[in-house]
Motif scaffolding. Structure first.
Motif, PDB file in Angstrom:
ATOM      1  N   ARG A 250       0.826  -1.203   0.000  1.00 25.75           N
ATOM      2  CA  ARG A 250       0.000   0.000   0.000  1.00 25.75           C
ATOM      3  C   ARG A 250       0.864   1.259   0.000  1.00 25.75           C
ATOM      4  O   ARG A 250       0.542   2.251  -0.650  1.00 25.75           O
ATOM      5  CB  ARG A 250      -0.918  -0.004   1.224  1.00 25.75           C
ATOM      6  CG  ARG A 250      -2.001  -1.077   1.185  1.00 25.75           C
ATOM      7  CD  ARG A 250      -2.847  -1.029   2.437  1.00 25.75           C
ATOM      8  NE  ARG A 250      -4.020  -1.884   2.331  1.00 25.75           N
ATOM      9  CZ  ARG A 250      -4.993  -1.918   3.230  1.00 25.75           C
ATOM     10  NH1 ARG A 250      -4.920  -1.151   4.298  1.00 25.75           N
ATOM     11  NH2 ARG A 250      -6.030  -2.711   3.076  1.00 25.75           N
ATOM     12  N   ARG A 251       1.947   1.190   0.728  1.00 27.27           N
ATOM     13  CA  ARG A 251       2.856   2.351   0.733  1.00 27.27           C
ATOM     14  C   ARG A 251       3.465   2.562  -0.655  1.00 27.27           C
ATOM     15  O   ARG A 251       3.611   3.700  -1.116  1.00 27.27           O
ATOM     16  CB  ARG A 251       3.961   2.127   1.779  1.00 27.27           C
ATOM     17  CG  ARG A 251       5.079   3.184   1.768  1.00 27.27           C
ATOM     18  CD  ARG A 251       4.532   4.566   2.030  1.00 27.27           C
ATOM     19  NE  ARG A 251       5.598   5.576   2.007  1.00 27.27           N
ATOM     20  CZ  ARG A 251       6.059   6.152   0.918  1.00 27.27           C
ATOM     21  NH1 ARG A 251       5.561   5.828  -0.281  1.00 27.27           N
ATOM     22  NH2 ARG A 251       7.001   7.068   0.988  1.00 27.27           N
ATOM     23  N   LEU A 252       3.799   1.482  -1.330  1.00 23.75           N
ATOM     24  CA  LEU A 252       4.379   1.587  -2.668  1.00 23.75           C
ATOM     25  C   LEU A 252       3.407   2.263  -3.633  1.00 23.75           C
ATOM     26  O   LEU A 252       3.828   2.990  -4.543  1.00 23.75           O
ATOM     27  CB  LEU A 252       4.763   0.203  -3.181  1.00 23.75           C
ATOM     28  CG  LEU A 252       5.491   0.144  -4.524  1.00 23.75           C
ATOM     29  CD1 LEU A 252       6.810   0.889  -4.460  1.00 23.75           C
ATOM     30  CD2 LEU A 252       5.715  -1.312  -4.937  1.00 23.75           C
ATOM     31  N   ALA A 253       2.108   2.041  -3.444  1.00 31.67           N
ATOM     32  CA  ALA A 253       1.101   2.629  -4.331  1.00 31.67           C
ATOM     33  C   ALA A 253       1.086   4.152  -4.239  1.00 31.67           C
ATOM     34  O   ALA A 253       0.570   4.826  -5.137  1.00 31.67           O
ATOM     35  CB  ALA A 253      -0.283   2.075  -3.992  1.00 31.67           C
ATOM     36  N   LEU A 254       1.673   4.704  -3.173  1.00 30.58           N
ATOM     37  CA  LEU A 254       1.694   6.162  -2.993  1.00 30.58           C
ATOM     38  C   LEU A 254       2.996   6.793  -3.471  1.00 30.58           C
ATOM     39  O   LEU A 254       3.178   8.010  -3.333  1.00 30.58           O
ATOM     40  CB  LEU A 254       1.472   6.509  -1.515  1.00 30.58           C
ATOM     41  CG  LEU A 254       0.093   6.142  -0.946  1.00 30.58           C
ATOM     42  CD1 LEU A 254       0.061   6.401   0.550  1.00 30.58           C
ATOM     43  CD2 LEU A 254      -1.002   6.935  -1.646  1.00 30.58           C
ATOM     44  N   ASP A 255       3.884   5.998  -4.027  1.00 34.47           N
ATOM     45  CA  ASP A 255       5.181   6.529  -4.451  1.00 34.47           C
ATOM     46  C   ASP A 255       5.027   7.679  -5.440  1.00 34.47           C
ATOM     47  O   ASP A 255       5.714   8.707  -5.328  1.00 34.47           O
ATOM     48  CB  ASP A 255       6.028   5.414  -5.072  1.00 34.47           C
ATOM     49  CG  ASP A 255       7.275   5.953  -5.736  1.00 34.47           C
ATOM     50  OD1 ASP A 255       8.012   6.708  -5.081  1.00 34.47           O
ATOM     51  OD2 ASP A 255       7.503   5.632  -6.924  1.00 34.47           O
TER      52      ASP A 255
END
Length: 241
Positions: free
Chosen positions: A65-70
């Motif tokens: 999920r954090r990667l989706a906000l990159d």
């Protein structure tokens, strides 16, 4: 054979028969005990494996999920870079509505720590122990990187309260921006490496998590504060100096 010899022979046969019965009973008890211990160890190792897998799956889900906000984080950092470049020339800052912080997606290791402290991880295969330990080390590294970025963002957040920047303040903001950018690149690289390795041992990152309405994972990505452009007036009641 005399009567005495016959009686001695019968006595020896009786003794041997009793010895065999006792030995067989002891052997059966030892075998039963070993089987019970093996079953217990198998159950304990299975429960430890399942518990650790579940925790790792939650961690992989969170960092995915954090990667989706990159893209959003990278865009905001690029906007701040543009603002600081303009401020270096003019000495002035435009109104900005910076989000209070970058998203932080926690990872967990309590189940692994409890299993290790309780001696249950030694029942896992050496390959499993190495694989699990490696992933937990990477998650610790990700937590540290996210915290480094949050610390840098805290310094950048003060830009929303400023109309001008002194040369010293500009230098500090540029340093904070560099730290945030480097951290973002490291976070993305570490997440991708973690995802790949986790998938190789069967951890998919598909945990069903409860999202609090105001939590970092709630709502569509496009609606998160970090995905909104920063060139906007800050909330009323925040004077700029």
């Amino acid at each position: 054979m005399s009567d005495g010899e016959w009686k001695d022979a019968r006595g020896w046969r009786w003794f041997l028969a009793e010895f065999v019965v006792v030995a067989a009973g002891v052997l059966a008890a030892l075998v039963a005990q070993q089987v019970a211990e093996n079953l217990h160890e198998h159950r304990v190792s299975r429960e430890a494996r399942e518990t650790i897998f579940a925790e790792l799956n939650v961690n992989v889900t969170n960092v995915t999920r954090r990667l989706a906000l990159d893209a959003c984080v990278t865009d905001r950092l690029a906007e701040i870079d543009t603002v600081l470049n303009e401020a270096e020339k003019s000495g002035k800052l435009p109104p900005m509505n910076l989000p209070a912080s970058v998203p932080y997606y926690a990872t967990f290791g309590r189940r692994w720590e409890a299993a290790t402290a309780g001696g249950r991880t030694v029942l896992l295969s050496p390959d499993e122990q190495r694989a699990f330990a490696r992933l937990y080390q990477w998650f610790e590294r990700l937590d540290a990187l996210q915290q480094e970025q949050r610390d840098a963002w805290t310094r950048l957040y003060t830009l929303r309260l400023r109309k001008t920047l002194s040369p010293e303040m500009l230098y500090d903001q540029q340093a904070a921006l560099t730290e945030a950018i480097v951290a973002e690149r490291s976070i993305v690289d570490q997440i991708k490496q973690t995802q790949f390795y986790a998938a190789s041992i069967g951890i998919k990152g598909d945990a069903k998590l409860f999202d609090a309405p105001s939590g970092p994972a709630s709502g569509p990505v496009s609606q998160k504060p970090i995905c909104q452009q920063i060139r906007a007036a800050p909330p009323a009641g925040e004077p700029r100096t």
